[in-house]
Design a protein around this motif. Structure first.
Motif, PDB file in Angstrom:
ATOM      1  N   ILE A   1      41.983  40.534  33.951  1.00  0.00           N
ATOM      2  CA  ILE A   1      41.492  39.969  35.433  1.00  0.00           C
ATOM      3  C   ILE A   1      39.972  39.852  35.080  1.00  0.00           C
ATOM      4  O   ILE A   1      39.263  40.714  34.643  1.00  0.00           O
TER       5      ILE A   1
ATOM      6  N   TRP B   1      33.933  35.128  37.598  1.00  0.00           N
ATOM      7  CA  TRP B   1      33.556  33.952  37.327  1.00  0.00           C
ATOM      8  C   TRP B   1      32.278  33.415  36.429  1.00  0.00           C
ATOM      9  O   TRP B   1      32.106  32.491  36.031  1.00  0.00           O
TER      10      TRP B   1
ATOM     11  N   TRP C   1      36.702  37.756  25.253  1.00  0.00           N
ATOM     12  CA  TRP C   1      36.401  39.005  24.435  1.00  0.00           C
ATOM     13  C   TRP C   1      37.512  39.996  24.779  1.00  0.00           C
ATOM     14  O   TRP C   1      37.728  41.034  24.384  1.00  0.00           O
TER      15      TRP C   1
ATOM     16  N   LYS D   1      44.449  36.540  34.797  1.00  0.00           N
ATOM     17  CA  LYS D   1      44.070  35.794  35.985  1.00  0.00           C
ATOM     18  C   LYS D   1      42.624  35.748  36.168  1.00  0.00           C
ATOM     19  O   LYS D   1      41.974  36.759  36.207  1.00  0.00           O
TER      20      LYS D   1
ATOM     21  N   GLY E   1      46.303  39.489  41.036  1.00  0.00           N
ATOM     22  CA  GLY E   1      45.938  40.689  40.305  1.00  0.00           C
ATOM     23  C   GLY E   1      46.633  41.843  40.803  1.00  0.00           C
ATOM     24  O   GLY E   1      46.853  42.697  40.182  1.00  0.00           O
TER      25      GLY E   1
ATOM     26  N   PHE F   1      40.197  44.975  33.176  1.00  0.00           N
ATOM     27  CA  PHE F   1      39.372  44.188  34.451  1.00  0.00           C
ATOM     28  C   PHE F   1      37.959  44.245  34.399  1.00  0.00           C
ATOM     29  O   PHE F   1      37.129  44.950  33.811  1.00  0.00           O
ATOM     30  N   THR F   2      37.242  43.197  34.691  1.00  0.00           N
ATOM     31  CA  THR F   2      36.131  43.073  34.583  1.00  0.00           C
ATOM     32  C   THR F   2      35.544  42.316  36.096  1.00  0.00           C
ATOM     33  O   THR F   2      36.218  41.038  36.346  1.00  0.00           O
TER      34      THR F   2
ATOM     35  N   GLN G   1      39.823  49.659  43.388  1.00  0.00           N
ATOM     36  CA  GLN G   1      40.960  49.382  44.218  1.00  0.00           C
ATOM     37  C   GLN G   1      42.080  49.120  42.735  1.00  0.00           C
ATOM     38  O   GLN G   1      43.222  49.903  42.956  1.00  0.00           O
TER      39      GLN G   1
ATOM     40  N   GLU H   1      35.583  47.133  33.825  1.00  0.00           N
ATOM     41  CA  GLU H   1      34.072  47.025  33.698  1.00  0.00           C
ATOM     42  C   GLU H   1      33.313  46.474  34.749  1.00  0.00           C
ATOM     43  O   GLU H   1      33.814  45.259  35.186  1.00  0.00           O
TER      44      GLU H   1
ATOM     45  N   CYS I   1      26.108  40.683  34.378  1.00  0.00           N
ATOM     46  CA  CYS I   1      26.081  42.002  34.862  1.00  0.00           C
ATOM     47  C   CYS I   1      25.199  42.896  34.352  1.00  0.00           C
ATOM     48  O   CYS I   1      24.758  44.121  34.793  1.00  0.00           O
TER      49      CYS I   1
ATOM     50  N   GLU J   1      23.669  46.089  43.837  1.00  0.00           N
ATOM     51  CA  GLU J   1      23.616  45.073  42.873  1.00  0.00           C
ATOM     52  C   GLU J   1      23.471  43.699  43.804  1.00  0.00           C
ATOM     53  O   GLU J   1      24.090  43.345  44.865  1.00  0.00           O
TER      54      GLU J   1
ATOM     55  N   PHE K   1      23.022  40.365  42.115  1.00  0.00           N
ATOM     56  CA  PHE K   1      23.710  39.144  41.248  1.00  0.00           C
ATOM     57  C   PHE K   1      23.151  37.699  41.675  1.00  0.00           C
ATOM     58  O   PHE K   1      24.055  36.877  42.086  1.00  0.00           O
TER      59      PHE K   1
HETATM   60  P1  NAD Z   1      35.197  40.226  42.088  1.00  0.00           P
HETATM   61  O1  NAD Z   1      35.627  41.778  41.867  1.00  0.00           O
HETATM   62  O2  NAD Z   1      35.211  39.679  43.338  1.00  0.00           O
HETATM   63  O3  NAD Z   1      36.381  39.505  41.213  1.00  0.00           O
HETATM   64  C1  NAD Z   1      36.747  39.564  39.887  1.00  0.00           C
HETATM   65  C2  NAD Z   1      38.163  39.389  39.815  1.00  0.00           C
HETATM   66  O4  NAD Z   1      39.273  40.249  40.386  1.00  0.00           O
HETATM   67  C3  NAD Z   1      38.576  38.018  39.939  1.00  0.00           C
HETATM   68  O5  NAD Z   1      39.440  37.499  39.233  1.00  0.00           O
HETATM   69  C4  NAD Z   1      39.301  38.198  41.305  1.00  0.00           C
HETATM   70  O6  NAD Z   1      40.065  37.127  41.749  1.00  0.00           O
HETATM   71  C5  NAD Z   1      39.802  39.648  41.281  1.00  0.00           C
HETATM   72  N1  NAD Z   1      40.449  40.039  42.361  1.00  0.00           N
HETATM   73  C6  NAD Z   1      39.740  40.146  43.486  1.00  0.00           C
HETATM   74  N2  NAD Z   1      40.515  40.957  44.363  1.00  0.00           N
HETATM   75  C7  NAD Z   1      41.458  41.528  43.864  1.00  0.00           C
HETATM   76  C8  NAD Z   1      42.449  42.464  44.020  1.00  0.00           C
HETATM   77  N3  NAD Z   1      42.597  43.070  45.472  1.00  0.00           N
HETATM   78  N4  NAD Z   1      43.269  43.149  43.189  1.00  0.00           N
HETATM   79  C9  NAD Z   1      42.991  42.435  41.881  1.00  0.00           C
HETATM   80  N5  NAD Z   1      42.298  41.482  41.466  1.00  0.00           N
HETATM   81  C10 NAD Z   1      41.460  41.158  42.366  1.00  0.00           C
HETATM   82  O7  NAD Z   1      34.139  40.010  41.041  1.00  0.00           O
HETATM   83  P2  NAD Z   1      33.125  38.375  40.618  1.00  0.00           P
HETATM   84  O8  NAD Z   1      32.337  38.136  41.964  1.00  0.00           O
HETATM   85  O9  NAD Z   1      34.286  37.618  40.094  1.00  0.00           O
HETATM   86  O10 NAD Z   1      32.073  39.024  39.599  1.00  0.00           O
HETATM   87  C11 NAD Z   1      31.036  39.467  39.763  1.00  0.00           C
HETATM   88  C12 NAD Z   1      31.082  41.029  39.374  1.00  0.00           C
HETATM   89  O11 NAD Z   1      31.668  41.223  38.079  1.00  0.00           O
HETATM   90  C13 NAD Z   1      29.667  41.599  39.506  1.00  0.00           C
HETATM   91  O12 NAD Z   1      29.777  42.829  40.121  1.00  0.00           O
HETATM   92  C14 NAD Z   1      29.335  41.764  38.093  1.00  0.00           C
HETATM   93  O13 NAD Z   1      28.372  42.583  37.809  1.00  0.00           O
HETATM   94  C15 NAD Z   1      30.676  42.194  37.466  1.00  0.00           C
HETATM   95  N6  NAD Z   1      30.629  41.786  36.071  1.00  0.00           N
HETATM   96  C16 NAD Z   1      30.870  42.804  35.321  1.00  0.00           C
HETATM   97  C17 NAD Z   1      30.573  42.402  33.843  1.00  0.00           C
HETATM   98  C18 NAD Z   1      30.677  43.953  32.919  1.00  0.00           C
HETATM   99  O14 NAD Z   1      31.097  43.513  31.790  1.00  0.00           O
HETATM  100  N7  NAD Z   1      30.419  45.021  33.319  1.00  0.00           N
HETATM  101  C19 NAD Z   1      30.382  41.284  33.230  1.00  0.00           C
HETATM  102  C20 NAD Z   1      30.505  40.491  34.360  1.00  0.00           C
HETATM  103  C21 NAD Z   1      30.636  40.414  35.622  1.00  0.00           C
END
Ligand code: NAD
Length: 510
Positions: free
Chosen positions: A172, A175, A184, A199, A236, A250-251, A259, A274, A308, A409, A411
Motif C-alpha cells: 500500500i 501519492w 522500492w 494498491k 487496503g 505500507f507507506t 489501523q 513506514e 516524508c 506533520e 506535509f
Molecule cells: P495515507 O495514509 O492517507 O494513504 C496511504 C495509502 O493508504 C493510500 O494508498 C491510501 O489509499 C491507503 N489507505 C487509506 N485508508 C486506508 C485504510 N483504511 N486501510 C488501508 N489502506 C488505506 O497517506 P498519503 O496521504 O497517501 O501519504 C502521505 C503520508 O505518507 C505522510 O504522512 C508522509 O509522511 C507519509 N510518507 C512516509 C514515507 C516513509 O517512507 N516513511 C514516504 C512517503 C510518505
C-alpha cells in the motif's frame, strides 16, 4: 463494468489540455489483475486533474473495492509457486530488463507523473530515473540472494539455511513518490520470489499502472504483479485482512498505518509500516549560515514540502537565529513557484485542494498560537496560478516546542523556526516529538555532529546535508511513530522483509 477497453497506458486525446509539453492526452486505466487489464464492478470512477492546472483531466480509473482486491489476491496466489521456483537470477533478469525499459520511457513517464502529482519536471525526471536505478539494483542483487552454511556439531552433517519468499505480499503506497515508493517495494518483493498485489494512492496511481506495463513487457509472468486502484479502506482493508496475504508493506500516514497494523496483528501477519515525520534541521552557531539556508530551503520547499523526510522544523542557536531567519525568509520570497513544466520553477503545487487547505490551516493555527509569519503564508492565485493548488513558500519564526506547528506533520512548504540556547537544548527539542524519520544538522563541529548522530531519535541522520534524499543502496526507515521499526526498506536490507529463513539439517554420514 468495462471501461473503454484501454487500460495500461493507451490513451486518447481530450481537448488539448493546458500543459504545453508533448504528450497532452487523458489516459484511462484499468486494474491489472492476472496479467489482464480489467474493470471494476462499481460504476464509479476516480478522475485526477492536473494540480497545477485543474482544467486538465489527466487520468481516470475504475473505483475498485474488496471484490477486485480479492480477485487480485487469488491471481497472485495462483502465480506464486512457479514464480518462486525460478532462480533469483532468472527473476533478476526481468527486473534488469524493466530498468532499461523505464529508462527508455523516462521523459514520457516523467511528464505524466508531473501532470498527475504536480512535482516539477526536474523532480519527476529524477524520480523516474530513481525507479530505473532501483530495478537495476535489485536485478544485480539477485546474484547474492542465498542462505548461510553453519558448522554442525557432528561430522558428516550439513547445517544450512534457505531464504524463501513469503508468498503473496500486499503493498500500500502513498501519492507523494508515485513511482519511487512502489518500485522500492515491488522490486525486492519480486526478486525474492513473492507475488504482489499493490494498491497505489488514488491521487496518483498512473505510475503504478505503468510499472505493471513495463514489467509485463520485460517478461514478468501473468499474475505475479497485480495493481488495484480504489478506496483505501476497501482495497487496503482486504489486503490487511485476507489470510492469503502473508505480509504487508505500507507507506503513508500514521493514522492509516496504525489501523492497518492492528488488522495485521489480529492474524499475526508480517508487517512493515513506514509513516510520517517532523524532521528537524539543527543549525549551530558555528555553521556556515548561507549553507544552512540553502539546505533548509531545498529540504523544506523542494517537492513542495511533500516528502516524508522534508525539513519542517529548524532548531537554531539563538545567537545566529535572527541572521538565519532573515536570510531564510529572503530566499523563500524568491523561490520560484509555478507549474512544473515551466523552466526555472523550483516548486510545484500541492497535490490537491485538501492538502493545500491543510497547509494553510497549519499556518493559521501557528499564528493564533503566537508564532510570527516571516515569509509566505498564503495561497497564490495570480494569473495562471489561479487554476492550481499553489501556495507561497512559508517561514514561521518564534515557534515554541509545544505549538502544534512544532509537533504535527504539515506535509507542505511550511518551515517552523525555533530558537534555542545550546546544542544540548537543540537535541532535546529535536527529540521531543513522537516521530523520528530523518534529522539533519549544520555545523563545523565534528564532535557535536557525531554526538547528534548517536543521540538523535531518527532512522536517518544527515550532517551538513539536506534531510531529504536517500541512497537506494542504504537501509531506510524511521523510529517511534514513524515506523513499526520491524524491517528496513531499500538496499539489501529490504530483502529481510520479503524473505523468511528455513533451516535444513542434513546427515550424510549414514
Ligand atoms: P495515507 O495514509 O492517507 O494513504 C496511504 C495509502 O493508504 C493510500 O494508498 C491510501 O489509499 C491507503 N489507505 C487509506 N485508508 C486506508 C485504510 N483504511 N486501510 C488501508 N489502506 C488505506 O497517506 P498519503 O496521504 O497517501 O501519504 C502521505 C503520508 O505518507 C505522510 O504522512 C508522509 O509522511 C507519509 N510518507 C512516509 C514515507 C516513509 O517512507 N516513511 C514516504 C512517503 C510518505
Amino acid at each position: 463494468m468495462k471501461l473503454l477497453a484501454i487500460g495500461g497506458g493507451n490513451s486518447r486525446i481530450r481537448g488539448g489540455g493546458k500543459c504545453p509539453l508533448g504528450n497532452v492526452s487523458m489516459k484511462d486505466y484499468l486494474n491489472y489483475i492476472g496479467g489482464e487489464w480489467v474493470g471494476a464492478t462499481s460504476a464509479q470512477f476516480i478522475e485526477n486533474r492536473n494540480p497545477a492546472d485543474t482544467r486538465e483531466v489527466v487520468t481516470r480509473y475504475p473505483s475498485s473495492g474488496a471484490t477486485e482486491a480479492k480477485q487480485a489476491i487469488e491471481a497472485a496466489a495462483g502465480a506464486h509457486r512457479s514464480w518462486s521456483q525460478l532462480t533469483p537470477v532468472a527473476r533478476g533478469r526481468i527486473l534488469s530488463k524493466a530498468s532499461f525499459i523505464l529508462e527508455g520511457r523516462k521523459s514520457e513517464l516523467a511528464e505524466l507523473l508531473m501532470r498527475e502529482e504536480g512535482k516539477t519536471l526536474a523532480e519527476s525526471l529524477g524520480e523516474v530515473q530513481r525507479a530505473a536505478d532501483i530495478f537495476r539494483f535489485y536485478g544485480g542483487l539477485s546474484y547474492t540472494i542465498g542462505g548461510q552454511t553453519l558448522p554442525h556439531d557432528l561430522p558428516g552433517n550439513l547445517l544450512y539455511t534457505l531464504r524463501q519468499s513469503l508468498g503473496v505480499v500486499g503493498l500500500i503506497t502513498p501519492w507523494n513518490f508515485p513511482i519511487a515508493i512502489p518500485s522500492w517495494k515491488i522490486a525486492p518483493a519480486l526478486v525474492a520470489g513473492n507475488s504482489v498485489v499493490i494498491k497505489p494512492a488514488s491521487q496518483a496511481p498512473a505510475m503504478c499502472c505503468e510499472l505493471a506495463r513495463v514489467l509485463a513487457e520485460a517478461g514478468l509472468p501473468k499474475g505475479v504483479l497485480n495493481v488495484v486502484v480504489g478506496n483505501g479502506r476497501e482495497v487496503g482493508g482486504e489486503l490487511a485482512r485476507n489470510p492469503k496475504v502473508a505480509g504487508l508493506s505500507f507507506t503513508g500516514s500514521h493514522a492509516v498505518g496504525h489501523q492497518v497494523y492492528q488488522q495485521l496483528a489480529l492474524r499475526m501477519a508480517r508487517a512493515q509500516m513506514e509513516m510520517g515525520g517532523k524532521n528537524p534541521t539543527i543549525v549551530l552557531a558555528d555553521a556556515d549560515i548561507d549553507l544552512a539556508v540553502s539546505l533548509v530551503c531545498r529540504a523544506g520547499f523542494g517537492l513542495t514540502g511533500q516528502a516524508c523526510t522534508a525539513t519542517s522544523r529548524v532548531i537554531v542557536e539563538r545567537s545566529v537565529a535572527d541572521e538565519f531567519t532573515q536570510k531564510l525568509a529572503a530566499r523563500a520570497k524568491t523561490w520560484k513557484v509555478g507549474p512544473g513544466w515551466q523552466p526555472g520553477v523550483e516548486m510545484g503545487p500541492a497535490v490537491n485542494e485538501q492538502e493545500l487547505l491543510g497547509n494553510l490551516q497549519h499556518v493559521k493555527w501557528a499564528l493564533e498560537d503566537g508564532a510570527k509569519l516571516v515569509a509566505g503564508g498564503s495561497r497564490l492565485t495570480e494569473g495562471e496560478l489561479a487554476h492550481g493548488y499553489f501556495m507561497e513558500p512559508t517561514v514561521i519564526a518564534d515557534v515554541r516546542p509545544e505549538m502544534r506547528l512544532a509537533r504535527e506533520e504539515v506535509f507542505g512548504p511550511v518551515i517552523a523556526v525555533l530558537a534555542v540556547d545550546s546544542f544540548e537544548e537543540a537535541l532535546q527539542v529535536a527529540n521531543n516529538v513522537d516521530v523520528g524519520l530523518s534529522a539533519s544538522i549544520v555545523t563545523r563541529d565534528i564532535k557535536k555532529a557525531m554526538i547528534y548522530s548517536e543521540l538523535i531519535e531518527a532512522g536517518v541522520v544527515k550532517i551538513n546535508q539536506i534531510s531529504t534524499g536517500l541512497a537506494l543502496q542504504a537501509p531506510f526507515g524511521g523510529v517511534k511513530n514513524s515506523s513499526t521499526d520491524t524491517f528496513r526498506e531499500q538496499g539489501a536490507a529490504a530483502l529481510d522483509f520479503y524473505t523468511r529463513t528455513k533451516t535444513v539439517y542434513l546427515d550424510y554420514s549414514c
